[in-house]
Design a protein around this motif. Structure first.
Motif, PDB file in Angstrom:
ATOM      1  N   ALA A   1      30.307  43.555  36.628  1.00 14.48           N
ATOM      2  CA  ALA A   1      30.027  42.187  36.199  1.00 14.48           C
ATOM      3  C   ALA A   1      28.919  41.582  37.049  1.00 14.48           C
ATOM      4  CB  ALA A   1      31.286  41.339  36.306  1.00 14.48           C
ATOM      5  N   ARG A   2      27.923  41.003  36.382  1.00 13.12           N
ATOM      6  CA  ARG A   2      26.804  40.393  37.107  1.00 13.12           C
ATOM      7  C   ARG A   2      26.845  38.874  37.029  1.00 13.12           C
ATOM      8  NH1 ARG A   2      26.839  42.868  40.298  1.00 13.12           N
ATOM      9  NH2 ARG A   2      24.890  42.136  41.176  1.00 13.12           N
ATOM     10  N   ARG A   3      27.381  38.319  35.927  1.00 11.16           N
ATOM     11  CA  ARG A   3      27.433  36.862  35.775  1.00 11.16           C
ATOM     12  C   ARG A   3      28.691  36.502  34.999  1.00 11.16           C
ATOM     13  NH1 ARG A   3      25.462  32.745  32.085  1.00 11.16           N
ATOM     14  NH2 ARG A   3      24.941  30.837  33.232  1.00 11.16           N
ATOM     15  N   ALA A   4      29.361  35.437  35.438  1.00 14.57           N
ATOM     16  CA  ALA A   4      30.569  34.975  34.752  1.00 14.57           C
ATOM     17  C   ALA A   4      30.509  33.467  34.592  1.00 14.57           C
ATOM     18  CB  ALA A   4      31.818  35.378  35.521  1.00 14.57           C
ATOM     19  N   VAL A   5      30.825  32.999  33.404  1.00 10.22           N
ATOM     20  CA  VAL A   5      30.926  31.573  33.107  1.00 10.22           C
ATOM     21  C   VAL A   5      32.382  31.300  32.769  1.00 10.22           C
ATOM     22  CG1 VAL A   5      30.157  29.673  31.652  1.00 10.22           C
ATOM     23  CG2 VAL A   5      28.555  31.516  32.264  1.00 10.22           C
ATOM     24  N   ILE A   6      33.017  30.434  33.541  1.00 10.75           N
ATOM     25  CA  ILE A   6      34.457  30.194  33.403  1.00 10.75           C
ATOM     26  C   ILE A   6      34.705  28.726  33.085  1.00 10.75           C
ATOM     27  CG2 ILE A   6      36.695  30.278  34.578  1.00 10.75           C
ATOM     28  CD1 ILE A   6      34.000  32.129  36.282  1.00 10.75           C
ATOM     29  N   THR A   7      35.461  28.475  32.030  1.00  7.66           N
ATOM     30  CA  THR A   7      35.993  27.146  31.779  1.00  7.66           C
ATOM     31  C   THR A   7      37.485  27.223  32.020  1.00  7.66           C
ATOM     32  OG1 THR A   7      34.299  26.670  30.124  1.00  7.66           O
ATOM     33  CG2 THR A   7      36.259  25.263  30.128  1.00  7.66           C
ATOM     34  N   GLY A   8      37.942  26.525  33.048  1.00  5.38           N
ATOM     35  CA  GLY A   8      39.333  26.592  33.432  1.00  5.38           C
ATOM     36  C   GLY A   8      40.125  25.399  32.912  1.00  5.38           C
ATOM     37  N   PHE A   9      41.325  25.675  32.412  1.00  3.46           N
ATOM     38  CA  PHE A   9      42.218  24.642  31.898  1.00  3.46           C
ATOM     39  C   PHE A   9      43.444  24.608  32.813  1.00  3.46           C
ATOM     40  CE2 PHE A   9      39.675  26.415  28.507  1.00  3.46           C
ATOM     41  CZ  PHE A   9      39.111  25.289  27.933  1.00  3.46           C
ATOM     42  N   HIS A  10      43.512  23.598  33.664  1.00  7.62           N
ATOM     43  CA  HIS A  10      44.465  23.554  34.764  1.00  7.62           C
ATOM     44  C   HIS A  10      45.682  22.714  34.415  1.00  7.62           C
ATOM     45  CE1 HIS A  10      41.400  25.025  37.794  1.00  7.62           C
ATOM     46  NE2 HIS A  10      40.634  24.650  36.790  1.00  7.62           N
ATOM     47  N   ALA A  11      46.866  23.302  34.537  1.00  8.60           N
ATOM     48  CA  ALA A  11      48.107  22.574  34.317  1.00  8.60           C
ATOM     49  C   ALA A  11      48.325  21.543  35.421  1.00  8.60           C
ATOM     50  CB  ALA A  11      49.281  23.552  34.274  1.00  8.60           C
TER      51      ALA A  11
ATOM     52  N   PRO B   1      30.475  40.401  45.901  1.00 12.28           N
ATOM     53  CA  PRO B   1      29.674  39.328  46.503  1.00 12.28           C
ATOM     54  C   PRO B   1      28.402  39.001  45.736  1.00 12.28           C
ATOM     55  CG  PRO B   1      29.569  41.333  47.836  1.00 12.28           C
ATOM     56  CD  PRO B   1      30.629  41.552  46.820  1.00 12.28           C
ATOM     57  N   ASP B   2      27.956  39.915  44.868  1.00 11.72           N
ATOM     58  CA  ASP B   2      26.745  39.674  44.084  1.00 11.72           C
ATOM     59  C   ASP B   2      27.024  39.067  42.718  1.00 11.72           C
ATOM     60  OD1 ASP B   2      25.082  40.695  46.106  1.00 11.72           O
ATOM     61  OD2 ASP B   2      25.395  42.744  45.412  1.00 11.72           O
ATOM     62  N   LEU B   3      28.281  38.764  42.429  1.00 13.37           N
ATOM     63  CA  LEU B   3      28.624  38.177  41.140  1.00 13.37           C
ATOM     64  C   LEU B   3      28.160  36.724  41.085  1.00 13.37           C
ATOM     65  CD1 LEU B   3      30.182  38.249  38.404  1.00 13.37           C
ATOM     66  CD2 LEU B   3      32.197  37.502  39.688  1.00 13.37           C
ATOM     67  N   ALA B   4      27.343  36.394  40.120  1.00  8.75           N
ATOM     68  CA  ALA B   4      26.934  35.007  39.892  1.00  8.75           C
ATOM     69  C   ALA B   4      27.981  34.358  38.994  1.00  8.75           C
ATOM     70  CB  ALA B   4      25.561  34.958  39.235  1.00  8.75           C
ATOM     71  N   ALA B   5      28.580  33.283  39.466  1.00  2.00           N
ATOM     72  CA  ALA B   5      29.662  32.651  38.709  1.00  2.00           C
ATOM     73  C   ALA B   5      29.489  31.140  38.709  1.00  2.00           C
ATOM     74  CB  ALA B   5      31.022  33.018  39.309  1.00  2.00           C
TER      75      ALA B   5
END
Length: 339
Positions: free
Chosen positions: A149-159, A226-230
């Protein structure tokens, strides 16, 4: 010989869940001390079905007679007392944000990076990630092993459970109040949480990101690569227990859907529930009380050469907090780091 255990924050939601999980998984605890910050105490908490523990104050506890200490009482308590416990010889598993990004403290989700626990010998502190970061790491690790994985876009839905019991009480009171036209004002959140979404979890910084959003991105780099762009967006939702995330990942190498499904089916801690039909996915209310991270809605992201998108959800008190901490303890025991 059994392990002498202390649980700091034993009367809180996560502390009680740690005690329950230790008993359920038959962790070899010879003694268990239930502690709360300060000099308080006197309450009682359950440990398993038959044992009741008398709660004592953390301030007077001598950690020289403790092998393993879980800290689940918030960042202030961890900052004040966790290093004292470690210096006295206890191995500390901390669930707050206090040590997560310190370079010489391993941040661990056993399914993703259990091998880093050997680094705990030096400071005798292990950090557990935020619940949503833990869930995404469990789901992403087997895919990262295939395609990097090189890049991750996360939308988190927090309880709301992540904000504590008072926050859960506020959601209940506001929900009830709407029906009787007496909705109480927002106190635990910036705006009313009942029947609403709040795009803020943590304080908003000068860069526009909240503390939770910065934390998720940094923790995933430490857990996965450590190189994952998130980049993350965190949204508080009117759900009592159960964090969810919509994740889009770009990989260095091709990852076919069939490869990804196969990897997730074999991955520890993952349940793949992905039927391309109505209701063929997991939701927070369905996974409450479950230990696994559920992955659904896996599909190609056609906007990048090697992209996938998926949905994941987990019980924020179980795998998101207490279960992960107990699994860390089990790994420490297996690696003979508690002897």
């Amino acid at each position: 010989m059994g392990i002498k255990v202390a649980v700091v924050g034993a009367t809180g939601q996560v502390g009680r869940e740690i005690l329950r999980t230790l008993a359920e998984r038959e962790f070899p605890a010879a003694e268990v001390a239930a502690l709360v910050p300060g000099r308080g105490g006197g309450q009682e908490v359950s440990f398993g079905e038959e044992r009741v523990l008398r709660v004592r104050g953390l301030e007077g506890h001598d950690f020289r007679d403790t092998d393993l200490a879980f800290f689940a009482a918030g960042e202030a308590a961890s900052a004040a007392e966790a290093q004292r416990a470690a210096a006295a010889g206890a191995m500390v598993i901390d669930l707050s944000a206090r040590f997560r990004l310190e370079p010489d403290v391993p941040l661990v989700v056993p399914e993703a990076n259990a091998a880093t626990l050997t680094r705990a010998r030096k400071r005798r502190i292990v950090a557990c990630p935020a619940p949503l970061a833990a869930a995404v790491a469990v789901a992403l690790k087997p895919l990262h092993a295939i395609g990097k994985a090189r890049r991750a876009v996360i939308t988190g839905f927090h309880a709301v459970a992540g904000a504590g019991k008072e926050a859960m009480d506020e959601l209940w009171a506001q929900t009830r109040g709407i029906y009787v036209n007496e909705a109480p004002p927002a106190e635990q959140f910036p705006k009313s949480i009942a029947f609403n979404l709040i795009p803020q979890v943590g304080d908003i910084g000068d860069d526009g990101f909240t503390a939770e959003e910065r934390g998720i991105a940094a923790e995933l780099r430490k857990l996965i690569d450590p190189d994952l762009a998130a980049v993350a967006t965190s949204v508080r939702v009117p759900v009592f227990i159960g964090d969810a995330a919509s994740v889009t990942v770009a990989f260095e190498r091709p990852v076919e859907e069939k490869q990804a499904w196969a990897a997730l089916r074999e991955a520890p801690g993952v349940i793949l529930l992905d039927r391309r039909e109505e209701a063929g996915y997991a939701t927070p209310s369905e996974v409450a009380g479950e230990d696994a991270v559920y992955v659904s809605r896996l599909r190609r992201d056609l906007t990048v050469p090697h992209g996938l998108a998926f949905w994941c959800v987990t019980d924020s008190l179980r795998k998101g907090a207490a279960l992960n901490a107990v699994q860390v303890a089990e790994e420490l025991l297996r690696l003979k780091l508690l002897e």
